[in-house]
Scaffold this motif. Sequence first.
Motif, short mmCIF file in Angstrom:
data_model
loop_
_atom_site.label_atom_id
_atom_site.label_comp_id
_atom_site.label_asym_id
_atom_site.label_seq_id
_atom_site.Cartn_x
_atom_site.Cartn_y
_atom_site.Cartn_z
N LEU A 141 -0.35 -7.91 -7.65
CA LEU A 141 0.58 -8.46 -8.71
C LEU A 141 1.64 -9.35 -8.05
CD1 LEU A 141 0.83 -8.79 -11.57
CD2 LEU A 141 2.54 -6.79 -11.51
N GLY A 142 2.11 -8.69 -6.80
CA GLY A 142 3.41 -9.61 -6.21
C GLY A 142 2.84 -10.67 -5.61
N SER A 143 1.53 -10.61 -5.23
CA SER A 143 1.24 -11.92 -4.25
C SER A 143 0.56 -12.75 -5.18
CB SER A 143 0.08 -11.61 -3.28
OG SER A 143 -1.01 -10.92 -3.87
N SER A 144 0.11 -12.47 -6.42
CA SER A 144 -0.92 -13.30 -7.07
C SER A 144 -0.05 -14.60 -7.43
CB SER A 144 -1.26 -12.69 -8.39
OG SER A 144 -2.14 -11.90 -8.20
N LEU A 145 1.47 -14.40 -7.92
CA LEU A 145 2.00 -15.54 -8.12
C LEU A 145 2.27 -16.54 -7.27
CD1 LEU A 145 4.14 -16.95 -10.50
CD2 LEU A 145 5.85 -15.65 -9.41
N THR A 146 2.77 -15.88 -6.02
CA THR A 146 2.79 -16.89 -4.71
C THR A 146 1.58 -17.55 -4.37
OG1 THR A 146 4.56 -15.46 -4.06
CG2 THR A 146 3.77 -16.88 -2.21
N LEU A 147 0.51 -16.83 -4.51
CA LEU A 147 -0.75 -17.65 -4.02
C LEU A 147 -1.26 -18.63 -4.99
CD1 LEU A 147 -3.76 -17.51 -2.67
CD2 LEU A 147 -4.39 -15.70 -4.20
N PHE A 148 -0.89 -18.64 -6.52
CA PHE A 148 -1.51 -19.48 -7.24
C PHE A 148 -0.28 -20.67 -7.41
CE2 PHE A 148 -4.73 -16.47 -7.92
CZ PHE A 148 -5.75 -17.22 -8.11
N ILE A 149 1.03 -20.60 -6.87
CA ILE A 149 1.87 -21.51 -6.84
C ILE A 149 1.51 -22.49 -5.64
CG2 ILE A 149 4.20 -21.86 -5.90
CD1 ILE A 149 5.47 -19.47 -7.28
N ALA A 150 0.69 -21.77 -4.71
CA ALA A 150 0.12 -22.67 -3.55
C ALA A 150 -0.92 -23.44 -4.00
CB ALA A 150 -0.47 -21.58 -2.61
N VAL A 151 -1.85 -22.88 -4.89
CA VAL A 151 -2.95 -23.63 -5.36
C VAL A 151 -2.66 -24.61 -6.19
CG1 VAL A 151 -4.97 -23.45 -7.15
CG2 VAL A 151 -4.50 -21.70 -5.25
N VAL A 202 0.09 -21.42 -11.01
CA VAL A 202 -0.60 -22.70 -11.02
C VAL A 202 0.30 -24.00 -11.64
CG1 VAL A 202 -2.60 -24.06 -11.92
CG2 VAL A 202 -2.73 -21.92 -10.98
N ALA A 203 0.90 -23.45 -12.70
CA ALA A 203 1.53 -24.44 -13.25
C ALA A 203 3.03 -24.79 -12.57
CB ALA A 203 1.92 -24.15 -14.77
N ALA A 204 3.52 -23.85 -12.07
CA ALA A 204 4.91 -23.88 -11.39
C ALA A 204 4.39 -24.64 -10.11
CB ALA A 204 5.55 -22.62 -11.20
N GLY A 205 3.57 -24.37 -9.62
CA GLY A 205 3.14 -24.98 -8.18
C GLY A 205 2.77 -26.63 -8.23
N VAL A 237 0.83 -24.49 1.99
CA VAL A 237 0.43 -23.80 3.41
C VAL A 237 1.42 -22.55 3.26
CG1 VAL A 237 0.69 -23.71 5.88
CG2 VAL A 237 -0.40 -25.52 4.68
N ALA A 238 2.73 -22.84 3.01
CA ALA A 238 3.70 -21.90 3.12
C ALA A 238 3.38 -20.78 2.01
CB ALA A 238 5.10 -22.52 2.84
N ARG A 239 3.17 -21.25 0.82
CA ARG A 239 2.87 -20.25 -0.17
C ARG A 239 1.62 -19.60 0.06
NH1 ARG A 239 6.74 -21.00 -4.54
NH2 ARG A 239 8.57 -22.34 -3.96
N PHE A 240 0.54 -19.96 0.56
CA PHE A 240 -0.44 -19.19 0.97
C PHE A 240 -0.51 -18.03 1.74
CE2 PHE A 240 -3.75 -22.94 -0.56
CZ PHE A 240 -4.08 -22.40 -1.49
N GLY A 248 -0.60 -13.93 1.05
CA GLY A 248 -1.01 -12.97 1.86
C GLY A 248 -0.19 -11.71 2.34
N PHE A 249 0.98 -12.44 2.78
CA PHE A 249 2.21 -11.49 3.04
C PHE A 249 2.57 -10.28 2.11
CE2 PHE A 249 6.42 -10.23 4.99
CZ PHE A 249 6.03 -9.65 6.09
N ALA A 250 2.89 -11.20 0.96
CA ALA A 250 3.07 -10.43 -0.19
C ALA A 250 2.20 -9.42 -0.55
CB ALA A 250 3.53 -11.05 -1.39
N LEU A 251 0.89 -9.23 -0.37
CA LEU A 251 -0.23 -8.56 -0.72
C LEU A 251 0.23 -7.05 0.08
CD1 LEU A 251 -2.70 -7.85 -2.18
CD2 LEU A 251 -3.79 -8.91 -0.18
#
Length: 430
Positions: free
Chosen positions: A57-67, A117-120, A367-370, A374-377
């Motif tokens: 849950l914590g990593s999903s936001l950051t991952l999809f901001i990157a996407v 996705v939207a914020a990113g 790149v940074a958010r991906f 991963g680190f947040a996971l």
Amino acid sequence: MADPTTTSPLLDRRHWMLAVAAGMASFLDSGAIISVGLGLALWKESFGLSVWTVGVLGSSLTLFIAVGALTGGRLADLVGRGRVFSLTILLYAAAALTVACAPNAAVLVTGVIVIGVAAGADLPTSIAVLSERAPEGAQGRLVAFTHVMWTAGVVTTTLLGFAVSGLDVLGIRLIFAVLAVLAVLTFVFRSFYPAFRDLESEAAHRHTADGVDPARALPVRTLFRRPEFARTIVATALFYLFFTLVANTFGSFKTYFLVTVGGTSQTTATALSFFTTLIGLAGTIVFTRIADTRWRGRFFAAGVAVFTACQMLIAVTGGQVLPAMIAALVLYNLAFPFIGEALYKVWTQESFPVNARATVQGATMAVARFAAAGFALVTPALIDWSPSGLFSLLALFALVSGAVGLLILRRPRPATAARPLSATVTGEAR
């Protein structure tokens, strides 16, 4: 950077209104990050989540901001920055409302993903729109102001978290409902404020006179075939990557850490976050004032030292000594305005042509958010394993970011198809 002895271009009400409209992307981005961080411990208890599910849950936001940043930045340059600028915020509103009403973990995670996705997509687009329409010599100030908005989002959301901390999960639902309303209001402001059309027309005329068609995206291959562009892309990506690994851990897991390791209550944790973040807000306002001057480089080395000391203080105490944690939060907020995301945004916008800035900002941000995703996971598991080990690693990340930043400070500025933001000076420290 602009010579501080010269007269800065006059900024009128239109420019500052645009800075607010663009800055709402940063406000809502940080608001989502902090809100998810505030909700982790409560969602874990309410939905019976495991430590690994909390990590997902914590990593999903950051991952999809990157996407969103990777796809949205390029899409903005290809189909129109103004169009993407107006529409991405509506997607954010729908997703925030979904999180606010989520009946179970599956819907919750889905809403968080779409918010990402939207914020990113909105972040690189909004910054590019602002720098494109700002007058020459004042872009750094306006771009830096978006980070004032980012920090204001942290402060506002943390304050809301404190206000509703006694309501448990209902309080988090109310926060996301507020974010949804703010996103809708931002859409209306961006779409229907007449002066923004005037600024767009003026910017198009100015850039066309400089020999650049702002509506025609610069080919990606051109960016990587020119060595000065390629080097700058790599350097800014590395700088932002290692800074984000630290900043995202603080933003997403600060409350969780204080509650689960420090033994504080949810109310105490959010109160500490709120009051110390006011220091960061003051710092970002100061950075905005110096963003177009040589002082932004002179603050950098001291900021890196303080930023690293913050991580080491937590590593030494293990996060279980409340006075040390308070001191660390103060140090963090003293340092980050001068060494992190605001500086990265300015560096990126000043180094590339107007018709490539959203692309480059989106790609390096992705790149940074991906990496941060991963680190947040694994962050909850690292906290469970060794708080000291986690923050020793974050101290190393802070040092690497600082070292790359010092190299960027000493680089010659790329010659762009359009004049860069700081066309009059070739070195940051000059």
